[in-house]
Design an enzyme around this catalytic site. Structure first.
Site, PDB file in Angstrom:
ATOM      1  CB  THR A   1      -0.875   0.005   1.271  1.00 44.76           C
ATOM      2  OG1 THR A   1      -1.708  -1.136   1.252  1.00 44.76           O
ATOM      3  CG2 THR A   1      -1.719   1.265   1.349  1.00 44.76           C
TER       4      THR A   1
ATOM      5  NE  ARG B   1      -8.504  -7.544   3.115  1.00 46.74           N
ATOM      6  CZ  ARG B   1      -7.432  -6.772   3.032  1.00 46.74           C
ATOM      7  NH1 ARG B   1      -7.230  -6.043   1.950  1.00 46.74           N
ATOM      8  NH2 ARG B   1      -6.555  -6.717   4.030  1.00 46.74           N
ATOM      9  CB  VAL B   2     -12.881  -3.201   2.688  1.00 48.32           C
ATOM     10  CG1 VAL B   2     -12.248  -1.837   2.953  1.00 48.32           C
ATOM     11  CG2 VAL B   2     -13.798  -3.134   1.476  1.00 48.32           C
TER      12      VAL B   2
ATOM     13  CG  ASP C   1      -4.974  -0.731   6.794  1.00 45.98           C
ATOM     14  OD1 ASP C   1      -4.742  -1.636   5.962  1.00 45.98           O
ATOM     15  OD2 ASP C   1      -4.178   0.194   7.008  1.00 45.98           O
TER      16      ASP C   1
ATOM     17  CB  THR D   1       2.130  -0.287   4.467  1.00 41.05           C
ATOM     18  OG1 THR D   1       2.107  -1.107   3.295  1.00 41.05           O
ATOM     19  CG2 THR D   1       3.444  -0.512   5.197  1.00 41.05           C
ATOM     20  N   GLY D   2       0.678  -3.007   5.158  1.00 40.18           N
ATOM     21  CA  GLY D   2       0.735  -4.374   5.656  1.00 40.18           C
ATOM     22  C   GLY D   2      -0.638  -5.007   5.680  1.00 40.18           C
TER      23      GLY D   2
ATOM     24  N   GLY E   1      -4.105  -5.382   6.525  1.00 39.73           N
ATOM     25  CA  GLY E   1      -5.045  -4.394   7.021  1.00 39.73           C
ATOM     26  C   GLY E   1      -5.866  -4.839   8.207  1.00 39.73           C
TER      27      GLY E   1
END
Length: 329
Positions: free
Chosen positions: A191, A219-220, A222, A242-243, A245
């Site tokens: 991200t 799917r969503v 962070d 980042t990473g 979520g």
């Protein structure tokens, strides 16, 4: 790991060096200038972003050098990566969900706490720009799915096929060898979060992603969630994540980082504490990645990630540093 540079920022014309500490040495923060009278002078303008997205921060820096606002800087910087088909984690060319659909998430936040976000957006090349339109043209903060897409068309955005041939072929190959379920792979979470302070000392941030590769449809993570993937408080500072979520959402990660700075921690100390809190609840896991970057009102910056061997780089009008660092693990 193919991506070794967690924080790597750029300016179009940086001259001279500005000292900065190792990320593991929080007590040696020296990212503010000192005048002859020992008065601390805040660093501005400044732009930082996650990962090795030098073109994004170069664009943000270009905007800031011309006297532009931090809000314009973060939006235009993020747009660079959204348009880069070689970046398969953001925008056009992003890796699809397990059904083969590229779905995008983004948010943006300005100095006054105004914010906008889009979730599960399809067929639109620049979700961060749609997120800004949500912020400025509607009474809402978030629009999702088909509603967000319809709003984008009404605002003049053009329908775009986001699935490139390269991403399509990789998705088809994945379906042949996988168990047809989303996988946690740290290479799928790059991200871009971008933070900036302009000449007036105002802070803004943006975050944009195509999300976890081959995720379940719908799917969503962070990235589009204010407080999780991004948070800005113009009195204190800003942070972005980042990473994976899901882990950031569970801790309201970016809001936590800013609140830790409000309590007196440096951006570096705050990022380290945020990561360590997540890791404390995931002691037995080695299959995911979490990282934060942060900036405070003085222009001090920090960044921390559980991936080893990343590089921390800060760019300002006075110059830049490139300091290798260890990570939490």
């Amino acid at each position: 790991m193919q991506r070794r540079n967690f924080l790597k920022n750029s300016s179009a014309a940086a001259a001279g060096l500005l000292s900065a500490p190792l990320l593991t040495s929080c007590k040696e923060e020296t990212s503010t200038q000192m005048t002859a009278s020992n008065t601390i002078v805040p660093i501005r303008p400044i732009a930082i972003c996650t990962w090795n997205f030098e073109n994004a921060t170069a664009k943000a820096w270009e905007v800031l050098q011309k006297g532009g606002t931090s809000l314009d800087a973060v939006q235009q910087g993020a747009m660079v990566e959204e348009a880069d088909t070689n970046n398969q984690t953001v925008g056009v060319g992003g890796r699809p969900d397990r059904e083969g659909n590229v779905t995008l998430d983004a948010c943006i936040m300005d100095k006054d706490g105004n914010c906008g976000a889009v979730l599960y957006l399809q067929n639109i090349a620049s979700p961060v720009s749609v997120a800004r339109k949500v912020m400025e043209e509607t009474p809402h903060v978030m629009l999702a799915g088909k509603g967000a897409e319809q709003f984008a068309y009404e605002q003049g955005f053009q329908k775009t096929d986001l699935l490139t041939e390269k991403s399509r072929k990789e998705w088809l190959a994945w379906k042949k060898t996988s168990e047809y379920k989303p996988i946690i792979n740290i290479e799928n979470h790059d991200t871009i979060g971008i933070l900036a302070i302009d000449k007036d000392g105002d802070i803004a941030g943006a975050c944009t992603t195509s999300g976890m590769a081959y995720k379940y449809a719908g799917r969503v993570g962070d990235s589009p969630l204010i407080g999780a993937g991004l948070f800005v408080d113009n009195e204190i500072g800003a942070a972005t994540a980042t990473g994976v979520g899901e882990e950031v959402v569970r801790t309201v990660g970016s809001f936590l980082i800013v609140e830790l700075m409000r309590q007196g921690k440096s951006p570096q100390e705050a990022c380290e504490e945020g990561v360590k809190r997540i890791m404390a609840k995931n002691k037995d896991r080695t299959d995911f990645q979490i990282g934060f970057i942060a900036i405070n009102k003085k222009g001090e910056t920090g960044g921390y990630c559980i991936q080893p061997g990343f590089t921390y780089r800060t760019f300002t009008e006075e110059g830049h540093t490139n300091t290798p660092s260890a990570s939490f693990l």
